[in-house]
Design an enzyme around this catalytic site. Structure first.
Site, short mmCIF file in Angstrom:
data_model
loop_
_atom_site.label_atom_id
_atom_site.label_comp_id
_atom_site.label_asym_id
_atom_site.label_seq_id
_atom_site.Cartn_x
_atom_site.Cartn_y
_atom_site.Cartn_z
N ILE A 1 40.43 -17.24 63.60
CA ILE A 1 41.36 -18.16 62.96
C ILE A 1 42.74 -17.93 63.55
CG2 ILE A 1 41.73 -16.61 60.99
CD1 ILE A 1 42.03 -19.26 59.30
N GLY B 1 56.64 -17.55 67.55
CA GLY B 1 57.89 -17.64 66.79
C GLY B 1 57.71 -17.82 65.30
N GLU C 1 41.27 -12.88 51.94
CA GLU C 1 41.70 -12.13 53.12
C GLU C 1 42.45 -10.86 52.70
OE1 GLU C 1 44.59 -12.56 57.07
OE2 GLU C 1 43.99 -14.36 55.96
N ARG C 2 43.30 -10.99 51.69
CA ARG C 2 44.08 -9.83 51.25
C ARG C 2 43.21 -8.81 50.53
NH1 ARG C 2 48.78 -14.23 49.99
NH2 ARG C 2 49.60 -14.18 52.12
N GLN D 1 48.73 26.91 49.24
CA GLN D 1 49.06 26.03 48.12
C GLN D 1 49.52 24.65 48.58
OE1 GLN D 1 52.71 26.42 45.57
NE2 GLN D 1 51.21 26.99 43.98
N GLN E 1 49.32 15.44 59.02
CA GLN E 1 50.20 16.61 59.06
C GLN E 1 49.40 17.90 58.89
OE1 GLN E 1 53.38 16.41 59.75
NE2 GLN E 1 54.00 18.55 59.42
N GLY F 1 49.14 19.95 65.35
CA GLY F 1 49.18 19.26 66.64
C GLY F 1 47.91 18.50 66.96
N GLY G 1 47.92 -10.28 57.30
CA GLY G 1 47.52 -10.87 56.02
C GLY G 1 48.71 -11.25 55.16
#
Length: 386
Positions: A127, A133, A251-252, A288, A345, A349, A372
């Site tokens: 679609i 723009g 869609e959402r 912790q 996190q 790394g 969406g």
């Protein structure tokens, strides 16, 4: 733990579907992620394989080749696709969006012409709304579909450009939002179906993205593309904006389904990693900070799952309204970004390395707050009902 909960809308039929779908995804999706990312698209035969086992157009009536199920069937597939680590296959657009525009607004002839081939995988659907723009402001699209001639020989001449089109490189049919009356705003918008084999249709670049690397998100150009007047979706001009607004809640909701599944997947793989890896002589999970961050992430996923399940139940009953769908879309995608970031996190790394699935969850998460309808637009929609 998120991902182990059995949703309230599940039943025995959907349990069996989930088992079959999980097997399909583990075999046909998971092993090919690196290759699809390099080629910027899934294998074309994947669509045919999915059609053969009945995973395409599951919520489309059987009389048009579909599975005769509900949105819940589509949700099971989308969840298992996400759990399998795949964000390349544009099946949600094909089955959950394009097929439903045709089923919902197409004439009997249009439904019989396109839907069975979409269900078999012979046709891939896309679609085309967004333009270079124009994003969320669909009233001001510039693509034109101007009627030429009358009677049985009448045609529409389509001119314009579209971008960010999922399935753009492989699509055989494209629903195009265009102005049939350029003098009007929303009332001038219509949806026309363009077969990509037609003269004047051109595919542009498959776009480079920071995530969803294996998805063929492409540009499309329409240069005096002539289509039969019968390709006007629903047979009446000026209905496109209304059709778009009626279908956007599904869609959402689709986006919310994948967002929650991605959260659940992120928590699961991060738990496994932190319990396996050690630092300073003990498991990372035993610190912790790690336990608290995962407790927060698991809670976010669980709360979002409860809201999502409620929305799916409402949608299956035909009761999901526009503002609630907007709430589900912005809330779950916003939380996904937070959870994915916290989980990454904890990988240190290694979380930044593409070979680790958490990095793909993290990069794929970011666009969910954009497509969406941006989350800012979702809040605007909600605010109008307050």
């Amino acid at each position: 733990m998120p991902g182990t909960h059995r949703s309230s809308w599940m039943n025995d039929d959907l349990d069996a579907l989930r088992e079959m779908t999980r097997t399909f995804c583990e075999k046909e999706l998971t092993p090919h992620q690196e290759r699809w990312a390099e080629q910027k698209e899934v294998d074309r035969e994947l669509w045919n394989k999915a059609g053969e086992v009945g995973l395409l157009c599951m919520s489309i009536p059987e009389e048009y080749g579909g599975g005769g199920g509900t949105f819940a069937h589509e949700a099971v597939l989308l969840e298992e696709q996400t759990y399998a680590g795949d964000s390349a296959w544009g099946v949600s657009v094909h089955s959950g969006i394009v097929a439903h525009y045709i089923a919902g607004y197409g004439t009997e002839e249009q439904k019989k012409r396109w839907l069975p081939k979409m269900a078999s995988g012979e046709l891939v659907g896309a679609i085309a709304m967004t333009e270079p723009g124009t994003g969320s402001d669909l009233q001001n699209i510039r693509t034109r579909a101007i009627r030429d001639g009358s009677g049985d020989d009448a045609e529409y001449v389509v001119n314009g450009a579209k971008t960010f089109i999922t399935n753009g490189a492989q699509a055989d049919i494209v629903i195009v939002a265009a102005k049939t009356n350029p003098e009007e705003a929303a009332q001038g918008v219509s949806l026309v179906v363009v077969e990509t084999e037609r003269e004047g249709f051109r595919r542009g670049r498959v776009l480079d993205k920071i995530g969803l690397k294996g998805q063929d998100t492409a540009e499309m150009f329409f240069d005096d593309v002539r289509i039969p007047a019968d390709n006007l979706l629903g047979g009446q001009e000026g209905q496109g904006f209304v059709q778009l607004m009626q279908q956007l809640p599904q869609e959402r909701l689709i986006i919310a389904v994948t967002a929650v599944a991605a959260m659940e997947a992120a928590v699961k793989i991060t738990l496994a990693y932190t319990k396996d890896r050690t630092a300073f002589g003990r498991e990372i999970f035993k610190f912790q900070n790690t336990k608290f961050k995962l407790a927060e992430s698991a809670t976010e996923a669980t709360v979002c799952r409860a809201f999502l399940d409620q929305c799916i139940e409402q949608h299956v009953r035909g009761e999901l309204d526009v503002p609630t769908a907007a709430m589900a879309k912005w809330w779950t995608t916003d939380r996904l970004s937070r959870v994915a970031d916290e989980c990454l996190q904890l990988f240190g790394g290694y979380g930044y390395m593409t070979e680790y699935p958490i990095s793909q969850v993290w990069t794929a998460a970011r666009v969910q707050r954009i497509f969406g309808g941006t989350n800012e637009i979702m809040k605007e929609i909600i605010s109008r009902t307050l």
